[in-house]
Motif scaffolding. Structure first.
Motif, PDB file in Angstrom:
ATOM      1  N   GLU A   1      17.329  26.054  28.138  1.00 19.23           N
ATOM      2  CA  GLU A   1      18.620  25.437  28.386  1.00 19.23           C
ATOM      3  C   GLU A   1      18.603  24.057  27.748  1.00 19.23           C
ATOM      4  N   ARG A   2      19.784  23.483  27.536  1.00 18.65           N
ATOM      5  CA  ARG A   2      19.875  22.152  26.947  1.00 18.65           C
ATOM      6  C   ARG A   2      20.479  21.192  27.974  1.00 18.65           C
ATOM      7  N   ILE A   3      20.031  19.955  27.943  1.00 17.17           N
ATOM      8  CA  ILE A   3      20.542  18.924  28.853  1.00 17.17           C
ATOM      9  C   ILE A   3      21.099  17.792  27.989  1.00 17.17           C
ATOM     10  N   PRO A   4      22.417  17.626  27.932  1.00 18.95           N
ATOM     11  CA  PRO A   4      23.030  16.653  27.019  1.00 18.95           C
ATOM     12  C   PRO A   4      22.773  15.202  27.422  1.00 18.95           C
ATOM     13  N   LEU A   5      22.904  14.320  26.441  1.00 15.29           N
ATOM     14  CA  LEU A   5      22.859  12.884  26.663  1.00 15.29           C
ATOM     15  C   LEU A   5      23.892  12.511  27.728  1.00 15.29           C
ATOM     16  N   GLY A   6      23.508  11.632  28.628  1.00 11.00           N
ATOM     17  CA  GLY A   6      24.419  11.191  29.670  1.00 11.00           C
ATOM     18  C   GLY A   6      24.351  11.980  30.953  1.00 11.00           C
ATOM     19  N   THR A   7      23.641  13.108  30.954  1.00 12.29           N
ATOM     20  CA  THR A   7      23.529  13.924  32.161  1.00 12.29           C
ATOM     21  C   THR A   7      22.754  13.168  33.248  1.00 12.29           C
ATOM     22  N   LYS A   8      23.287  13.194  34.459  1.00 12.90           N
ATOM     23  CA  LYS A   8      22.596  12.636  35.613  1.00 12.90           C
ATOM     24  C   LYS A   8      22.215  13.788  36.530  1.00 12.90           C
ATOM     25  N   PHE A   9      20.988  13.773  37.025  1.00 15.18           N
ATOM     26  CA  PHE A   9      20.527  14.891  37.832  1.00 15.18           C
ATOM     27  C   PHE A   9      19.477  14.445  38.838  1.00 15.18           C
ATOM     28  N   ASP A  10      19.240  15.288  39.800  1.00 12.49           N
ATOM     29  CA  ASP A  10      18.206  15.112  40.810  1.00 12.49           C
ATOM     30  C   ASP A  10      16.936  15.774  40.275  1.00 12.49           C
ATOM     31  N   VAL A  11      15.829  15.042  40.185  1.00 15.58           N
ATOM     32  CA  VAL A  11      14.610  15.576  39.578  1.00 15.58           C
ATOM     33  C   VAL A  11      14.064  16.783  40.332  1.00 15.58           C
ATOM     34  N   ARG A  12      14.463  16.956  41.583  1.00 12.87           N
ATOM     35  CA  ARG A  12      13.997  18.102  42.360  1.00 12.87           C
ATOM     36  C   ARG A  12      14.623  19.415  41.887  1.00 12.87           C
ATOM     37  N   LYS A  13      15.631  19.331  40.995  1.00 17.90           N
ATOM     38  CA  LYS A  13      16.293  20.526  40.476  1.00 17.90           C
ATOM     39  C   LYS A  13      15.539  21.145  39.296  1.00 17.90           C
TER      40      LYS A  13
END
Length: 288
Positions: A269-281
């Protein structure tokens, strides 16, 4: 959308039967849990250069996020440098951070490296060979100390090898194992592994050697409970507090590569620039 790595490089997909025969990883020695300050700030950089940039001169916005307008002196850890002197490495980093208003002093200037870490206002760990870096940090007795200080809120930045050691272990480094540390465990600021300097082999013709994707596929096949985020050059993960993470980098940065446990081998999968996420995911089955 999720693609297998074999689709990515136009090769055959591994079957589940083949993966089932792979030996499983032995249990790993867990890093002891620590209390994490809500003020913790960690910058995990893929590289010290981006395209045709000079040394770290593309990263002004990244350091502004990390230091929030403050200009603390940085304790620099040069232990990843192998083919060169610590003096020369210190000078290179001093010149780079001078533009950002920070004074840099390398830990090799101190008679007591542990005292230097205890008194540091901010910590920077440079790139080079990850195996040498980790071995030397263990020898100096500073690896656990850096973890404690950063988890307590001392700002941290690390590029290349210095970013790789923000993971729980050094196992997804690209470097040759030229030294033997007493443990593969590193800082564990994030709960998943990263791979710096990532460049996809997609579309490469006549490539007969082992690719980076091949190595990551082996890692995931052997470690069924883990996932890996690969960072193209110039990109970074900015961690705040215990769980909040953001993908940052130059405006034309590539999306990150999230290599995953798939039903038929490794998936992407790809995670675009600017993505905010919880590291537990970032776990098998996790969704951002």
């Amino acid at each position: 959308m999720s693609l297998t790595r074999r689709t990515l490089i136009q090769s055959a997909v591994l079957g589940t039967a083949a993966l089932a025969s792979v030996a499983q990883a032995k249990p790993k020695t867990a890093i002891p849990p620590q209390k994490v300050s809500p003020n913790r700030r960690v910058l995990i950089q893929s590289s010290s250069r981006y395209h045709n940039s000079g040394y770290l001169d593309f990263a002004a916005d990244q350091y502004e996020k990390l230091f929030q307008g403050e200009k603390p002196d940085l304790l620099f850890i040069p232990y990843a440098r192998v083919a060169g002197s610590y003096d020369g490495y210190e000078k290179q980093v001093q010149d780079a951070f001078k533009a950002y208003g920070h004074k840099i002093v390398s830990i090799h200037r101190f008679a007591n490296p542990q005292k230097a870490v205890r008194e540091a206002k901010a910590i920077a760990v440079g790139g080079g060979n990850t195996w040498a870096l980790v071995t030397r940090m263990y020898e100096a007795g500073i690896l656990d100390l850096i973890r404690e200080r950063v988890n307590a809120g001392v700002p941290y930045c690390g590029w290349s090898a210095g970013g790789n050691v923000a993971c729980p272990t050094l196992r997804t480094t690209n470097d040759m194992p030229i030294a033997e540390p007493p443990s593969f465990n590193t800082f564990g600021f994030i709960p998943f592994q990263t791979n710096p300097h990532f460049q996809s082999s997609a579309g490469t013709q006549g490539l007969n050697n082992e690719t980076r994707e091949d190595r990551l596929e082996e890692f995931l096949a052997y470690n069924k409970d883990e996932e890996v985020i690969a960072l193209p050059e110039g990109t970074a993960l900015f961690l705040t507090g215990e769980y909040d993470c953001e993908v940052i980098g130059p405006k034309d940065s590539e999306a990150l590569y999230w290599f995953r446990q798939g039903e038929k081998g490794m998936a992407l999968e790809r995670i675009p620039l600017g993505t905010k996420f919880d590291v537990r995911k970032i776990v098998p089955g996790g969704k951002l």
